[in-house]
Enzyme design. Structure first.
Site, PDB file in Angstrom:
ATOM      1  N   ARG A   1      17.712  16.018  13.311  1.00  0.00           N
ATOM      2  CA  ARG A   1      17.739  17.426  13.024  1.00  0.00           C
ATOM      3  C   ARG A   1      19.092  17.230  12.135  1.00  0.00           C
ATOM      4  O   ARG A   1      18.511  18.586  10.969  1.00  0.00           O
ATOM      5  CB  ARG A   1      17.732  18.553  13.888  1.00  0.00           C
ATOM      6  CG  ARG A   1      16.375  18.718  15.455  1.00  0.00           C
ATOM      7  CD  ARG A   1      16.091  20.256  14.837  1.00  0.00           C
ATOM      8  NE  ARG A   1      16.740  20.810  14.566  1.00  0.00           N
ATOM      9  CZ  ARG A   1      16.437  22.417  15.177  1.00  0.00           C
ATOM     10  NH1 ARG A   1      16.076  21.972  16.227  1.00  0.00           N
ATOM     11  NH2 ARG A   1      16.853  23.409  14.669  1.00  0.00           N
TER      12      ARG A   1
ATOM     13  N   HIS B   1       1.259  -1.337  -0.203  1.00  0.00           N
ATOM     14  CA  HIS B   1       0.002   0.049  -0.315  1.00  0.00           C
ATOM     15  C   HIS B   1       0.785   1.369  -0.130  1.00  0.00           C
ATOM     16  O   HIS B   1       0.869   1.307   0.993  1.00  0.00           O
ATOM     17  CB  HIS B   1      -0.509   0.190   0.617  1.00  0.00           C
ATOM     18  CG  HIS B   1      -2.141   1.283   1.484  1.00  0.00           C
ATOM     19  ND1 HIS B   1      -2.718   1.114   0.791  1.00  0.00           N
ATOM     20  CD2 HIS B   1      -2.004   2.079   1.971  1.00  0.00           C
ATOM     21  CE1 HIS B   1      -3.060   2.596   0.781  1.00  0.00           C
ATOM     22  NE2 HIS B   1      -2.847   2.893   1.594  1.00  0.00           N
TER      23      HIS B   1
ATOM     24  N   ASP C   1      -2.074   3.384  -4.604  1.00  0.00           N
ATOM     25  CA  ASP C   1      -2.559   2.573  -3.127  1.00  0.00           C
ATOM     26  C   ASP C   1      -2.252   0.934  -3.306  1.00  0.00           C
ATOM     27  O   ASP C   1      -1.683   0.788  -2.266  1.00  0.00           O
ATOM     28  CB  ASP C   1      -4.343   2.781  -3.870  1.00  0.00           C
ATOM     29  CG  ASP C   1      -4.901   2.918  -2.657  1.00  0.00           C
ATOM     30  OD1 ASP C   1      -4.165   2.378  -1.192  1.00  0.00           O
ATOM     31  OD2 ASP C   1      -5.873   1.397  -2.451  1.00  0.00           O
TER      32      ASP C   1
ATOM     33  N   SER D   1      -3.363   6.310   5.990  1.00  0.00           N
ATOM     34  CA  SER D   1      -4.222   6.966   4.869  1.00  0.00           C
ATOM     35  C   SER D   1      -4.641   8.540   5.747  1.00  0.00           C
ATOM     36  O   SER D   1      -4.362   8.762   6.603  1.00  0.00           O
ATOM     37  CB  SER D   1      -5.501   6.435   5.447  1.00  0.00           C
ATOM     38  OG  SER D   1      -6.827   6.576   4.083  1.00  0.00           O
TER      39      SER D   1
ATOM     40  N   LYS E   1      -0.478  10.972   1.111  1.00  0.00           N
ATOM     41  CA  LYS E   1       0.357  10.652  -0.346  1.00  0.00           C
ATOM     42  C   LYS E   1       0.071  11.728  -1.669  1.00  0.00           C
ATOM     43  O   LYS E   1       1.015  11.034  -2.848  1.00  0.00           O
ATOM     44  CB  LYS E   1       0.423   8.936  -0.357  1.00  0.00           C
ATOM     45  CG  LYS E   1       1.828   8.609   1.085  1.00  0.00           C
ATOM     46  CD  LYS E   1       1.106   6.705   1.241  1.00  0.00           C
ATOM     47  CE  LYS E   1      -0.264   6.583   0.999  1.00  0.00           C
ATOM     48  NZ  LYS E   1      -1.468   7.007   1.992  1.00  0.00           N
TER      49      LYS E   1
ATOM     50  N   ILE F   1      -1.946  10.968   5.085  1.00  0.00           N
ATOM     51  CA  ILE F   1      -1.430  11.617   5.478  1.00  0.00           C
ATOM     52  C   ILE F   1      -0.932  12.717   4.191  1.00  0.00           C
ATOM     53  O   ILE F   1       0.329  13.703   4.405  1.00  0.00           O
ATOM     54  CB  ILE F   1      -0.335  10.736   5.981  1.00  0.00           C
ATOM     55  CG1 ILE F   1       0.943  11.507   6.486  1.00  0.00           C
ATOM     56  CG2 ILE F   1       0.448   9.647   4.229  1.00  0.00           C
ATOM     57  CD1 ILE F   1       0.960  11.846   7.741  1.00  0.00           C
TER      58      ILE F   1
END
Length: 310
Positions: free
Chosen positions: A247, A141, A180, A158, A162, A160
């Site tokens: 960082r 996925h 997907d 899901s 993409k 986020i």
């Protein structure tokens, strides 16, 4: 992937069917091509499963070897070769012994012929087709893009972003492969990825729905398949209320797919961050890491700090 049949090879390479046309729907179940040197000398392993044999390829070497035998001897050798269990025999234009054609027709055995300049090149071309059917595959996925010539798997939970970052990358003329459901295969120790056939050219954008990239962005921004070079995982910044990101950006790890490892990077997502630019920079850094210009940033900073202190 559907099964590989003799007919599939005929269609791909425009083979001439010398005999056995009634059997070209037969399945090829074993990867690879066999040069029938040992078998023509009379060696057969009786313990081998005759139902699971490789296809046979014959060219100039086999032709030269068989030219020394009488018709009676050749008949026995070819008859045994046909009965050993291989699904098909392929001969090039360099194999000119017509006795094989006669015997193959007698047994109605699949015999294919092709005019190809290089036997080794033909072998590789056929194995490339085999790879599509026999290579180990998995489905993941993710979204798959080709950025600066590098195949990049973009992971993340899901919602986020993409799909949205993929659209932004396409605006920068990077190539879309799939969204997907990505099918990954290990071919000759290299990873390749493509969209699942069900979702080819399609991408889901929250608030809009499923769109066809070929119609919205143009077919020129679609790549049917790409070699995979790296993975990037998008995650929420300060996930769990804790900022544990490095960082210095020294979080390159490796992730395993089908026994092969690729560079893998986790990138935090937060308001105001231009993820498309960040992903481009990550791919650029990957290319630097692979080049002769690669350097350890920690060592570079330490060196500069030492020089400034002098």
């Amino acid at each position: 992937m559907s099964k590989l049949t003799i007919k599939e090879l005929v269609n791909k390479f425009d083979f001439e069917i010398i005999s056995g046309a009634e059997h070209i729907d037969s399945e090829i179940t074993v990867y690879g091509l066999n040069r029938a040197g040992l078998e023509l000398t009379g060696y057969f392993n009786e313990k081998e499963d005759k139902k699971h044999k490789r296809a046979i390829l014959m060219s100039s070497k086999e032709n030269n070897y068989m030219s020394q035998f009488s018709d009676e001897e050749a008949y026995e050798k070819y008859k045994n070769l046909i009965k050993m269990g291989s699904p098909v025999i392929i001969v090039t234009q360099k194999f000119t012994d017509e006795r094989l054609s006669k015997i193959a027709k007698e047994f109605n055995f699949p015999l294919l012929k092709i005019n190809y300049p290089s036997t080794s090149e033909l072998t590789q071309k056929i194995l490339d087709i085999y790879d599509l059917y026999f290579a180990p595959t998995i489905e993941v996925h993710s979204t798959l893009m080709n950025i600066y010539g590098k195949g990049v798997l973009i992971f993340g939970q899901s919602g986020i972003g993409k799909s949205e970052v993929s659209l932004e990358l396409m605006k920068k003329n990077h190539l879309f492969v799939g969204d997907d459901r990505i099918v990954i295969s290990n071919r000759n120790s290299e990873l390749f990825g493509k969209s699942h056939a069900l979702l080819q050219n399609l991408i889901e954008v929250r608030g809009i729905g499923i769109i066809d990239i070929s119609k919205v962005q143009g077919q020129q921004l679609i790549m049917p398949e790409t070699k995979i070079h790296m993975g990037i995982e998008l995650f929420k910044f300060q996930e769990g209320g804790i900022d544990n990101t490095d960082r210095l950006g020294n979080e390159w790890t490796q992730k395993d797919f089908l026994g092969l490892k690729i560079p893998y990077l986790r990138v935090p997502v937060s308001a105001g961050r231009n993820l498309a630019n960040i992903i481009e920079a990550a791919v650029g850094q990957l290319k630097v890491n692979e080049s002769s210009d690669a350097q350890d940033i920690i060592e570079l900073l330490a060196k500069r700090n030492s020089e400034l202190a002098e």
